[in-house]
Design a protein around this motif. Structure first.
Motif, PDB file in Angstrom:
ATOM      1  N   ASP A  54      -7.732   3.689  -0.185  1.00  0.00           N
ATOM      2  CA  ASP A  54      -7.451   2.659  -1.267  1.00  0.00           C
ATOM      3  C   ASP A  54      -8.755   1.713  -1.213  1.00  0.00           C
ATOM      4  O   ASP A  54      -9.476   1.685  -2.274  1.00  0.00           O
ATOM      5  N   ASP A  55      -9.278   1.298   0.054  1.00  0.00           N
ATOM      6  CA  ASP A  55     -10.266   0.417   0.030  1.00  0.00           C
ATOM      7  C   ASP A  55     -11.773   1.225  -0.224  1.00  0.00           C
ATOM      8  O   ASP A  55     -12.538   0.669  -1.062  1.00  0.00           O
ATOM      9  N   SER A 101       0.874  -1.322   0.057  1.00  0.00           N
ATOM     10  CA  SER A 101       0.136   0.088  -0.085  1.00  0.00           C
ATOM     11  C   SER A 101       0.770   1.362   0.039  1.00  0.00           C
ATOM     12  O   SER A 101       2.001   1.276   0.803  1.00  0.00           O
ATOM     13  N   ARG A 136     -12.385   1.748  -3.699  1.00  0.00           N
ATOM     14  CA  ARG A 136     -12.803   0.267  -4.517  1.00  0.00           C
ATOM     15  C   ARG A 136     -14.344   0.323  -4.243  1.00  0.00           C
ATOM     16  O   ARG A 136     -14.818  -0.174  -5.153  1.00  0.00           O
ATOM     17  N   TRP A 137     -14.842   0.546  -2.990  1.00  0.00           N
ATOM     18  CA  TRP A 137     -16.228   0.443  -2.807  1.00  0.00           C
ATOM     19  C   TRP A 137     -16.987   1.311  -3.661  1.00  0.00           C
ATOM     20  O   TRP A 137     -17.871   1.148  -4.373  1.00  0.00           O
ATOM     21  N   ARG A 143     -18.911  -0.331   8.382  1.00  0.00           N
ATOM     22  CA  ARG A 143     -18.491   0.780   7.135  1.00  0.00           C
ATOM     23  C   ARG A 143     -19.210   2.011   7.485  1.00  0.00           C
ATOM     24  O   ARG A 143     -18.801   3.054   6.595  1.00  0.00           O
ATOM     25  N   SER A 191     -10.834   0.300   7.757  1.00  0.00           N
ATOM     26  CA  SER A 191     -10.799   0.487   6.607  1.00  0.00           C
ATOM     27  C   SER A 191     -11.777   1.730   6.100  1.00  0.00           C
ATOM     28  O   SER A 191     -11.257   2.537   5.416  1.00  0.00           O
ATOM     29  N   ARG A 207      -8.454   3.714   5.305  1.00  0.00           N
ATOM     30  CA  ARG A 207      -7.824   3.150   4.162  1.00  0.00           C
ATOM     31  C   ARG A 207      -8.360   3.711   2.829  1.00  0.00           C
ATOM     32  O   ARG A 207      -9.652   3.151   2.478  1.00  0.00           O
TER      33      ARG A 207
END
Length: 241
Positions: free
Chosen positions: A216-217, A28, A220-221, A190, A210, A214
């Motif tokens: 990056d995560d 990461s 992605r979502w 979340r 996350s 995070r």
């Protein structure tokens, strides 16, 4: 050499509070202890009451900028076991001796390099409280019988014996409360509403990672949601572009 265990007032301090897990996986862009420390400070400014931190290096960096209670852990992937969260007493002792008030470790029923009771003894003997990461009620009951101070739902959904699902394991939370087992809610939480629901279901504290630390995560979502939406409908305006 044994060390005095921290007072259980540490758990009282975390009661009904938010703990932020500040971790970055290998590879990461955030996998730098200085970045982890900055994220930890940001979480503290935002109201976190505790932090969950991976690796001795990250613990040192975060402890240098924050006095919040720390849950320390390591992630060590091995060829002889699927247990990777603080799999050995040596790793656990190092985290405790660095000043982590709690040390998290895998307490699942998977084949493991060291028994749960041995891990608990190493953690408590080094001056920390033992936080057992579990995936089922049976694992939680066994960990408490082996002397753990508190459990976490962190591994539900990541073992063969637990349900694979996108949502948090609220059913496990209900079962732990019914059994009178103190637990930290963690795993796939979340939204603020999900965190509040975990507290309503009896969590001692709520750990969120996350969704806070995070990007990056989180990206992605959103990207996945837009891809799904694009596959369902294409507007006339979009087609014209």
């Amino acid at each position: 050499m044994t060390h005095p265990r921290p007072p259980r007032s540490v758990l009282s301090r975390l009661r009904s509070q938010l703990v932020v897990s500040v971790q970055a996986d290998d590879g990461s862009p955030l996998r730098d202890s200085r970045i982890i420390a900055a994220l930890a400070r940001a979480a503290e400014v935002g109201g976190a009451a505790g932090l969950r931190v991976r690796s001795a290096g990250d613990v040192r960096a975060v402890r240098a900028v924050s006095a919040l209670p720390l849950i320390g852990l390591t992630k060590t992937w091995r060829t002889d076991t699927e247990v990777y969260i603080t799999p050995t007493p040596g790793e656990a002792r190092e985290l405790a001796e660095l000043g982590c008030e709690l040390v998290a470790f895998d307490a699942t029923r998977r084949p493991r390099p060291h028994p749960v009771a041995e891990m608990v003894a190493a953690i408590q003997g080094s001056g920390a409280l033992a936080l057992a990461d579990v995936s089922t009620l049976a694992e939680a009951e066994a960990a408490m019988a082996d002397g753990a101070d508190v459990v976490s739902t962190a591994l539900s959904g990541y073992t063969p014996n637990s349900p694979r699902q996108e949502e948090p394991d609220f059913e496990l939370m209900r079962a732990l409360t019914a059994a009178g087992i103190p637990f930290f809610a963690e795993g796939r939480l979340r939204t603020p509403a999900e965190a509040a629901r975990a507290l309503d279901l009896g969590a001692h504290a709520v750990v969120v990672g996350s969704a806070i630390t995070r990007p990056d995560d989180i990206t992605r979502w959103f990207a996945a949601a837009l891809r799904d939406a694009a596959e369902r409908t294409v507007s006339p305006v979009t087609e014209a572009l």
